[in-house]
Scaffold this motif. Structure first.
Motif, PDB file in Angstrom:
ATOM      1  N   TYR A  50       3.538   2.753  -9.350  1.00  0.00           N
ATOM      2  CA  TYR A  50       2.109   3.676  -9.118  1.00  0.00           C
ATOM      3  C   TYR A  50       1.174   2.955  -8.557  1.00  0.00           C
ATOM      4  CZ  TYR A  50       5.468   6.910 -11.565  1.00  0.00           C
ATOM      5  OH  TYR A  50       6.445   7.825 -12.056  1.00  0.00           O
ATOM      6  N   ALA A  51       0.878   1.732  -8.722  1.00  0.00           N
ATOM      7  CA  ALA A  51      -0.384   0.924  -8.470  1.00  0.00           C
ATOM      8  C   ALA A  51      -0.229   0.750  -6.886  1.00  0.00           C
ATOM      9  CB  ALA A  51      -0.352  -0.239  -9.228  1.00  0.00           C
ATOM     10  N   ALA A  52       1.093   0.259  -6.542  1.00  0.00           N
ATOM     11  CA  ALA A  52       1.332   0.298  -5.315  1.00  0.00           C
ATOM     12  C   ALA A  52       1.070   1.250  -4.527  1.00  0.00           C
ATOM     13  CB  ALA A  52       2.887  -0.582  -5.079  1.00  0.00           C
ATOM     14  N   ILE A  53       1.640   2.308  -4.826  1.00  0.00           N
ATOM     15  CA  ILE A  53       1.326   3.715  -3.929  1.00  0.00           C
ATOM     16  C   ILE A  53      -0.083   3.969  -3.984  1.00  0.00           C
ATOM     17  CG2 ILE A  53       1.729   6.157  -4.142  1.00  0.00           C
ATOM     18  CD1 ILE A  53       4.309   5.626  -5.332  1.00  0.00           C
ATOM     19  N   ALA A  54      -0.882   3.885  -4.955  1.00  0.00           N
ATOM     20  CA  ALA A  54      -2.304   4.222  -4.969  1.00  0.00           C
ATOM     21  C   ALA A  54      -3.208   3.195  -3.923  1.00  0.00           C
ATOM     22  CB  ALA A  54      -2.859   3.745  -6.360  1.00  0.00           C
ATOM     23  N   LEU A  55      -2.543   1.860  -4.118  1.00  0.00           N
ATOM     24  CA  LEU A  55      -3.301   0.797  -3.049  1.00  0.00           C
ATOM     25  C   LEU A  55      -2.999   1.079  -1.612  1.00  0.00           C
ATOM     26  CD1 LEU A  55      -4.822  -1.716  -2.947  1.00  0.00           C
ATOM     27  CD2 LEU A  55      -2.533  -2.992  -2.945  1.00  0.00           C
ATOM     28  N   LEU A  56      -1.561   1.815  -1.448  1.00  0.00           N
ATOM     29  CA  LEU A  56      -1.390   1.939  -0.005  1.00  0.00           C
ATOM     30  C   LEU A  56      -2.159   3.224   0.190  1.00  0.00           C
ATOM     31  CD1 LEU A  56       0.435   1.409   2.377  1.00  0.00           C
ATOM     32  CD2 LEU A  56       2.440   2.919   1.217  1.00  0.00           C
ATOM     33  N   ALA A  57      -2.268   4.193  -0.412  1.00  0.00           N
ATOM     34  CA  ALA A  57      -2.961   5.442  -0.030  1.00  0.00           C
ATOM     35  C   ALA A  57      -4.658   4.929   0.118  1.00  0.00           C
ATOM     36  CB  ALA A  57      -3.045   6.483  -1.128  1.00  0.00           C
ATOM     37  N   LEU A  58      -5.091   4.325  -0.955  1.00  0.00           N
ATOM     38  CA  LEU A  58      -6.408   3.593  -0.482  1.00  0.00           C
ATOM     39  C   LEU A  58      -6.613   2.712   0.757  1.00  0.00           C
ATOM     40  CD1 LEU A  58      -9.093   3.237  -1.657  1.00  0.00           C
ATOM     41  CD2 LEU A  58      -8.515   0.953  -2.824  1.00  0.00           C
ATOM     42  N   LEU A  59      -5.712   1.886   1.268  1.00  0.00           N
ATOM     43  CA  LEU A  59      -5.661   1.385   2.486  1.00  0.00           C
ATOM     44  C   LEU A  59      -5.709   2.545   3.516  1.00  0.00           C
ATOM     45  CD1 LEU A  59      -5.633  -1.475   3.878  1.00  0.00           C
ATOM     46  CD2 LEU A  59      -2.959  -1.065   3.800  1.00  0.00           C
ATOM     47  N   ILE A  60      -4.682   3.247   3.567  1.00  0.00           N
ATOM     48  CA  ILE A  60      -4.915   4.303   4.559  1.00  0.00           C
ATOM     49  C   ILE A  60      -6.139   5.278   4.716  1.00  0.00           C
ATOM     50  CG2 ILE A  60      -3.659   6.568   5.096  1.00  0.00           C
ATOM     51  CD1 ILE A  60      -1.066   5.296   4.017  1.00  0.00           C
ATOM     52  N   ALA A  61      -6.582   5.572   3.601  1.00  0.00           N
ATOM     53  CA  ALA A  61      -8.051   6.133   3.630  1.00  0.00           C
ATOM     54  C   ALA A  61      -9.085   5.208   4.084  1.00  0.00           C
ATOM     55  CB  ALA A  61      -8.400   6.620   2.051  1.00  0.00           C
ATOM     56  N   VAL A  62      -9.088   3.948   3.873  1.00  0.00           N
ATOM     57  CA  VAL A  62     -10.099   2.841   4.355  1.00  0.00           C
ATOM     58  C   VAL A  62      -9.916   2.884   5.911  1.00  0.00           C
ATOM     59  CG1 VAL A  62     -10.665   0.556   4.433  1.00  0.00           C
ATOM     60  CG2 VAL A  62     -10.563   1.870   2.376  1.00  0.00           C
ATOM     61  N   LEU A  63      -8.573   2.906   6.292  1.00  0.00           N
ATOM     62  CA  LEU A  63      -8.224   2.861   7.813  1.00  0.00           C
ATOM     63  C   LEU A  63      -8.799   4.003   8.573  1.00  0.00           C
ATOM     64  CD1 LEU A  63      -5.026   0.816   7.693  1.00  0.00           C
ATOM     65  CD2 LEU A  63      -7.213  -0.163   8.516  1.00  0.00           C
TER      66      LEU A  63
END
Length: 80
Positions: A50-63
């Motif tokens: 879940y931490a990896a999924i949240a980090l990936l979603a955050l990275l996509i939102a930042v981009l």
């Protein structure tokens, strides 16, 4: 599951050796042998999923935000 030098595994439930490296279940007790395969497989069985999924979603939102703001700043520079 721990592998020794001969590539035999030990069942986490009954602690008996499982000699088949492709086995999905223990031959003695029938419990599943959780073997992660690669990075994404480790995420599937690991506690960090879940931490990896949240980090990936955050990275996509930042981009996406960076793309939106860079195009907005480029439009502002053209007007001045």
């Amino acid at each position: 599951m721990c592998y020794n030098f001969l590539m035999s595994a030990v069942c986490p439930h009954c602690s008996k050796p499982v000699n088949d490296p492709e086995a999905l279940f223990c031959l003695f007790c029938g419990s599943p042998l959780k073997k992660p395969a690669g990075f994404l497989g480790a995420l599937k069985f690991g506690a960090w999923k879940y931490a990896a999924i949240a980090l990936l979603a955050l990275l996509i939102a930042v981009l996406i935000c960076a793309q939106v703001f860079s195009s907005a700043f480029a439009a502002m520079e053209k007007t001045f």
